[in-house]
Motif scaffolding. Structure first.
Motif, PDB file in Angstrom:
ATOM      1  N   MET A   1       0.847  -1.191   0.000  1.00 41.88           N
ATOM      2  CA  MET A   1       0.000   0.000   0.000  1.00 41.88           C
ATOM      3  C   MET A   1       0.878   1.236   0.000  1.00 41.88           C
ATOM      4  SD  MET A   1      -2.943   1.066   2.731  1.00 41.88           S
ATOM      5  CE  MET A   1      -3.830   2.605   2.593  1.00 41.88           C
ATOM      6  N   LYS A   2       0.647   2.155  -0.912  1.00 38.15           N
ATOM      7  CA  LYS A   2       1.464   3.342  -1.008  1.00 38.15           C
ATOM      8  C   LYS A   2       0.927   4.432  -0.103  1.00 38.15           C
ATOM      9  CE  LYS A   2       2.994   2.399  -5.709  1.00 38.15           C
ATOM     10  NZ  LYS A   2       3.047   2.866  -7.089  1.00 38.15           N
ATOM     11  N   THR A   3       1.854   5.199   0.476  1.00 39.87           N
ATOM     12  CA  THR A   3       1.454   6.275   1.373  1.00 39.87           C
ATOM     13  C   THR A   3       1.392   7.585   0.619  1.00 39.87           C
ATOM     14  OG1 THR A   3       3.749   6.692   1.978  1.00 39.87           O
ATOM     15  CG2 THR A   3       2.518   5.141   3.341  1.00 39.87           C
ATOM     16  N   ILE A   4       0.549   8.490   1.095  1.00 39.95           N
ATOM     17  CA  ILE A   4       0.475   9.811   0.501  1.00 39.95           C
ATOM     18  C   ILE A   4       1.416  10.736   1.239  1.00 39.95           C
ATOM     19  CG2 ILE A   4      -1.910   9.507  -0.259  1.00 39.95           C
ATOM     20  CD1 ILE A   4      -2.840  11.103   2.118  1.00 39.95           C
ATOM     21  N   SER A   5       1.792  11.838   0.589  1.00 35.38           N
ATOM     22  CA  SER A   5       2.731  12.754   1.205  1.00 35.38           C
ATOM     23  C   SER A   5       2.090  13.496   2.368  1.00 35.38           C
ATOM     24  CB  SER A   5       3.218  13.770   0.170  1.00 35.38           C
ATOM     25  OG  SER A   5       2.165  14.646  -0.182  1.00 35.38           O
ATOM     26  N   ARG A   6       2.938  14.006   3.288  1.00 34.66           N
ATOM     27  CA  ARG A   6       2.447  14.741   4.452  1.00 34.66           C
ATOM     28  C   ARG A   6       1.696  16.001   4.014  1.00 34.66           C
ATOM     29  NH1 ARG A   6       4.387  18.809   7.825  1.00 34.66           N
ATOM     30  NH2 ARG A   6       3.731  18.647   9.992  1.00 34.66           N
ATOM     31  N   THR A   7       2.216  16.682   2.974  1.00 32.09           N
ATOM     32  CA  THR A   7       1.556  17.912   2.510  1.00 32.09           C
ATOM     33  C   THR A   7       0.164  17.624   1.991  1.00 32.09           C
ATOM     34  OG1 THR A   7       3.701  18.820   1.915  1.00 32.09           O
ATOM     35  CG2 THR A   7       1.769  19.849   0.915  1.00 32.09           C
ATOM     36  N   GLY A 403       4.687   0.990 -15.107  1.00 37.89           N
ATOM     37  CA  GLY A 403       5.241   2.273 -15.512  1.00 37.89           C
ATOM     38  C   GLY A 403       4.247   3.373 -15.779  1.00 37.89           C
ATOM     39  N   GLN A 404       2.974   3.187 -15.401  1.00 39.12           N
ATOM     40  CA  GLN A 404       2.023   4.233 -15.735  1.00 39.12           C
ATOM     41  C   GLN A 404       0.901   4.338 -14.698  1.00 39.12           C
ATOM     42  OE1 GLN A 404      -0.755   4.550 -19.266  1.00 39.12           O
ATOM     43  NE2 GLN A 404       1.096   5.463 -20.086  1.00 39.12           N
ATOM     44  N   PRO A 405       1.178   5.014 -13.587  1.00 39.86           N
ATOM     45  CA  PRO A 405       0.127   5.214 -12.585  1.00 39.86           C
ATOM     46  C   PRO A 405      -1.040   6.046 -13.097  1.00 39.86           C
ATOM     47  CG  PRO A 405       2.090   6.511 -12.066  1.00 39.86           C
ATOM     48  CD  PRO A 405       2.469   5.574 -13.165  1.00 39.86           C
ATOM     49  N   TYR A 429       5.644  14.970 -16.132  1.00 41.31           N
ATOM     50  CA  TYR A 429       5.393  13.677 -15.483  1.00 41.31           C
ATOM     51  C   TYR A 429       4.492  12.842 -16.391  1.00 41.31           C
ATOM     52  CZ  TYR A 429       7.289  16.202 -11.524  1.00 41.31           C
ATOM     53  OH  TYR A 429       8.103  16.952 -10.712  1.00 41.31           O
ATOM     54  N   GLY A 430       5.091  12.337 -17.469  1.00 46.85           N
ATOM     55  CA  GLY A 430       4.324  11.616 -18.468  1.00 46.85           C
ATOM     56  C   GLY A 430       3.654  10.365 -17.953  1.00 46.85           C
ATOM     57  N   SER A 431       4.249   9.705 -16.957  1.00 47.69           N
ATOM     58  CA  SER A 431       3.648   8.471 -16.447  1.00 47.69           C
ATOM     59  C   SER A 431       2.350   8.747 -15.694  1.00 47.69           C
ATOM     60  CB  SER A 431       4.636   7.728 -15.543  1.00 47.69           C
ATOM     61  OG  SER A 431       4.954   8.502 -14.401  1.00 47.69           O
ATOM     62  N   THR A 566      11.019  10.888 -15.241  1.00 45.36           N
ATOM     63  CA  THR A 566      10.953  10.161 -13.972  1.00 45.36           C
ATOM     64  C   THR A 566       9.605   9.476 -13.847  1.00 45.36           C
ATOM     65  OG1 THR A 566      10.171  12.137 -12.790  1.00 45.36           O
ATOM     66  CG2 THR A 566      12.547  11.712 -12.779  1.00 45.36           C
ATOM     67  N   LEU A 567       9.618   8.330 -13.228  1.00 44.32           N
ATOM     68  CA  LEU A 567       8.400   7.572 -12.982  1.00 44.32           C
ATOM     69  C   LEU A 567       7.715   8.119 -11.738  1.00 44.32           C
ATOM     70  CD1 LEU A 567       6.557   5.128 -13.559  1.00 44.32           C
ATOM     71  CD2 LEU A 567       8.132   3.743 -12.191  1.00 44.32           C
ATOM     72  N   TRP A 568       6.483   8.527 -11.885  1.00 47.90           N
ATOM     73  CA  TRP A 568       5.718   9.068 -10.767  1.00 47.90           C
ATOM     74  C   TRP A 568       5.705   8.073  -9.599  1.00 47.90           C
ATOM     75  CZ3 TRP A 568       3.550  13.823 -10.071  1.00 47.90           C
ATOM     76  CH2 TRP A 568       2.663  13.977  -9.009  1.00 47.90           C
ATOM     77  N   ASP A 569       6.079   8.561  -8.433  1.00 48.93           N
ATOM     78  CA  ASP A 569       6.125   7.753  -7.213  1.00 48.93           C
ATOM     79  C   ASP A 569       7.205   6.674  -7.260  1.00 48.93           C
ATOM     80  OD1 ASP A 569       5.280   7.506  -4.599  1.00 48.93           O
ATOM     81  OD2 ASP A 569       3.766   5.991  -5.055  1.00 48.93           O
ATOM     82  N   GLY A 570       8.165   6.811  -8.185  1.00 51.82           N
ATOM     83  CA  GLY A 570       9.298   5.903  -8.227  1.00 51.82           C
ATOM     84  C   GLY A 570      10.413   6.394  -7.319  1.00 51.82           C
ATOM     85  N   PRO A 571      11.489   5.625  -7.181  1.00 57.47           N
ATOM     86  CA  PRO A 571      12.579   6.005  -6.278  1.00 57.47           C
ATOM     87  C   PRO A 571      13.183   7.379  -6.601  1.00 57.47           C
ATOM     88  CG  PRO A 571      12.787   3.700  -6.878  1.00 57.47           C
ATOM     89  CD  PRO A 571      11.682   4.255  -7.722  1.00 57.47           C
ATOM     90  N   ALA A 572      13.443   7.664  -7.862  1.00 52.26           N
ATOM     91  CA  ALA A 572      14.028   8.964  -8.220  1.00 52.26           C
ATOM     92  C   ALA A 572      13.059  10.093  -7.915  1.00 52.26           C
ATOM     93  CB  ALA A 572      14.412   8.970  -9.697  1.00 52.26           C
TER      94      ALA A 572
END
Length: 659
Positions: A1-7, A403-405, A429-431, A566-572
């Motif tokens: 499960m992915k977490t959302i950012s604090r902001t 590769g495509q959220p 952010y093409g992905s 860059t891949l959205w929500d990827g490591p980079a």
């Protein structure tokens, strides 16, 4: 499960804490400017351009283009337009909504030094204030014809647009440098073209009735839409090869030695023609020309036409055939379009002229199934190796598997608007945004459809049968036959009864669907990950000198070490890296592609983040990227051991006997 950012969490929480009553009690917006503030009212917009009618335009337009100034990249145009009796306002249009572009891509910005005259006297003209692709020419009483003179300027560098003229070759597209009278279907406008090219050049086009005097060529008068559909490739170094069945390979190149293709490789194009005719069961052209430019000087293109196609490949795509195998798919793809897109055309995409907006809702058939057949016919003919084609399928599968959220919020059908919305411009952010996914995700959906049919008929039928029933009708007809969603469904049901309407609605028109990998699974293959690129990706990376780490670090790096995506929500992305950032060093070692791949591989057995020294603007900083999954490149492998052919093997197998 992915977490959302604090902001984002704070923003959502803040919204949630606002009392509902606060929204309920709010009324119309209060005008803080006061009652005396100026408040304009909208004026009605009057369309002064005549509506198109399906009736002949009187007379024949004469179009004469001097394309000899290859040093400066100039096309000097003289066009004579007959004038209807009684005309006082002659409205001439530059094509705006261009076939195959699926968007308003007309080149009004490249039309210069525009002048109109009649009887040797200059005429006044004004550009339409609403449609800037329209020119109103004031015509004196008794005028029988108007002459237009102007210059179309080819971009000189890629930053200005697509380069169409170099000192060795040119690509003349009539719609970019001709005007047509408003008020008529373009098929009802007759025009006779002529072109002058540099001495010693060879000219290729699908136009009929060529006559040549020196370096000036003319063709028979034709319909304006046929002219637009029949571009020119011309060059100093040229070679024509007969492929049989009335099909020719017309190649031009930057240098003469680049045309030296081995006979067995040229044979694959003959195989392609045979395989396509076997697949579709009919043909919708009387003759066909592959227009091919082997160049890195003229701009890239892959554009379909009814009796020809415009194709560009890298200069050594023929002479280094195996190394450049990744680059060979454009010709199978564009050839397929003669059936899918040019003959069978979505009803909402077909237009009577080049001013009426196109609607793209069925591009997942027009382009998606063409992408499917482009892969299949490339493998069947040998234009590309089977391993390279499997690599293309693997890349497609990986894109939608990991590769495509953006698939969570945007369906495939909505991406058919992208030619209009984005026009293939780079995206931050093409992905997440998505782009023209009706091509490749569409192909994966059609692969699943093929396998459903084969499974349901125990291998007796497949998408080949749909191709014959849908595209292969009315042999010899090279008009346009339109269709809609319901006809696609009816034809599929005629091949194999199934709930195709629900299938297509779910896969194409509904966001948030699972990755479209069912077709690959049904075809006996699976997506796997390896630490080396598949043959297609390896060739593409070697030629572009980029390092694609999308499925490991979540970024693609260009030849200069700059992050290209860059891949959205990827490591980079999660480390704060964005497009344009330059990687200077990796774990204290100067950056190159091998260094960063070695660091990713080493991090798999370590606990420390990969340390990247990067430059963004005038700032240098060290960014830790906490990733330990190793190098990951997509491949397709058989799901079961053994060498027996499965569904995908059978799909990619030749249908004709190769020579």
């Amino acid at each position: 499960m992915k977490t959302i950012s604090r902001t984002l969490a704070i923003a959502l929480l803040s919204t949630a804490l606002v009392p509902a009553a606060a929204f309920a009690q709010s009324g119309p917006a209060v005008d803080q400017r006061g009652p005396a503030a100026s408040a304009p009212q909208a004026a009605a917009i009057t369309d002064t351009i005549p509506a198109e009618v399906d009736a002949p335009y009187p007379g024949t337009l004469m179009l004469d283009i001097d394309a000899t100034d290859v040093n400066r990249g100039l096309y000097r145009v003289t066009e004579t337009i007959p004038v209807k009796p009684g005309t006082t306002d002659l409205v001439l249009l530059l094509p705006k909504w261009l076939p195959g572009n699926h968007a308003p891509e007309g080149a009004a910005n490249l039309l210069n030094d525009i002048r109109f005259s009649a009887g040797g006297q200059p005429l006044t003209w004004k550009r339409d204030p609403v449609d800037v692709f329209a020119f109103h020419v004031a015509v004196p009483a008794g005028t029988s014809e108007v002459t237009a003179r102007f210059i179309h300027t080819s971009p000189i560098t890629g930053s200005e647009g697509r380069v169409t003229m170099t000192r060795e070759m040119l690509n003349l597209q009539w719609e970019k440098m001709s005007l047509y009278p408003a008020g008529h279907y373009v098929r009802q406008i007759a025009i006779k073209p002529a072109v002058t090219v540099p001495a010693g050049w060879t000219v290729y086009t699908a136009l009929d009735g060529k006559a040549q005097s020196g370096n000036r060529l003319t063709w028979d008068a034709t319909r304006y839409d046929t002219l637009v559909d029949s571009p020119i490739f011309a060059g100093l170094y040229a070679q024509r090869t007969d492929l049989g069945h009335g099909v020719s390979m017309d190649a031009i190149a930057d240098k003469p030695e680049l045309l030296a293709i081995k006979p067995e490789k040229m044979q694959t194009y003959r195989n392609l023609v045979s395989e396509a005719l076997a697949t579709f069961g009919a043909r919708h052209f009387d003759h066909y020309d592959f227009l091919l430019a082997l160049t890195d000087r003229m701009g890239g293109i892959g554009l379909e036409h009814h009796r020809s196609s415009e194709n560009q490949m890298e200069p050594k795509s023929w002479t280094d055939w195996d190394k450049m195998d990744w680059d060979h798919n454009v010709i199978p793809h564009e050839f397929t379009h003669s059936w899918d897109g040019k003959y069978r055309r979505p009803a909402d995409l077909w237009t009577p002229d080049y001013r009426t907006p196109m609607q793209n809702s069925l591009l997942w058939v027009y382009e998606g199934q063409t992408q499917f057949w482009g892969y299949v016919l490339a493998a069947r003919s040998g234009v590309q190796s089977k391993d390279t084609v499997l690599g293309q399928w693997a890349n497609a599968a990986a894109t939608y598997a990991e590769g495509q959220p953006g698939r969570a919020w945007r369906d495939v059908e909505d991406t058919t608007n992208d030619p209009i919305i984005n026009k293939r411009k780079p995206l931050p952010y093409g992905s997440l945004t998505r782009s023209e996914d009706y091509y490749v995700e569409g192909a994966l959906v059609w692969l699943e459809a093929d396998q459903i049919i084969r499974e349901g008929t125990r291998g007796a039928r497949g998408l080949d049968d749909f191709a014959k029933a849908f595209f292969g009708v009315r042999d010899g007809d090279w008009g346009e036959l339109t269709y809609d969603f319901d006809e696609v469904v009816r034809t599929l049901n005629g091949v194999y009864p199934y709930d195709w309407a629900t299938f297509l609605t779910t896969r194409i028109k509904t966001p948030g669907q699972p990755a479209p990998l069912n077709g690959i699974a049904k075809a006996g293959y699976k997506l796997v990950w390896k630490d080396t690129p598949n043959p297609y990706e390896a060739g593409r990376m070697a030629d572009g000198k980029n390092t694609n780490l999308t499925y490991s670090l979540g970024m693609n790096i260009d030849k200069d070490g700059k992050i290209a995506g860059t891949l959205w929500d990827g490591p980079a992305f999660n480390a704060g890296l964005v497009n344009g950032t330059k990687i200077v060093a990796v774990n204290g070692i100067a950056y190159d592609g091998d260094a960063i791949k070695a660091a990713v591989a080493a991090a798999r057995t370590g606990k420390d983040p990969i340390q990247l020294l990067v430059q963004r603007g005038d700032r240098f900083l060290t960014v830790p990227v906490d990733y330990h999954g190793g190098l990951r490149f997509p491949w397709l492998e058989k799901a079961t051991p053994g060498t027996a052919p499965n569904g995908l093997d059978r799909l990619l197998a030749p249908r004709t006997k190769a020579k």
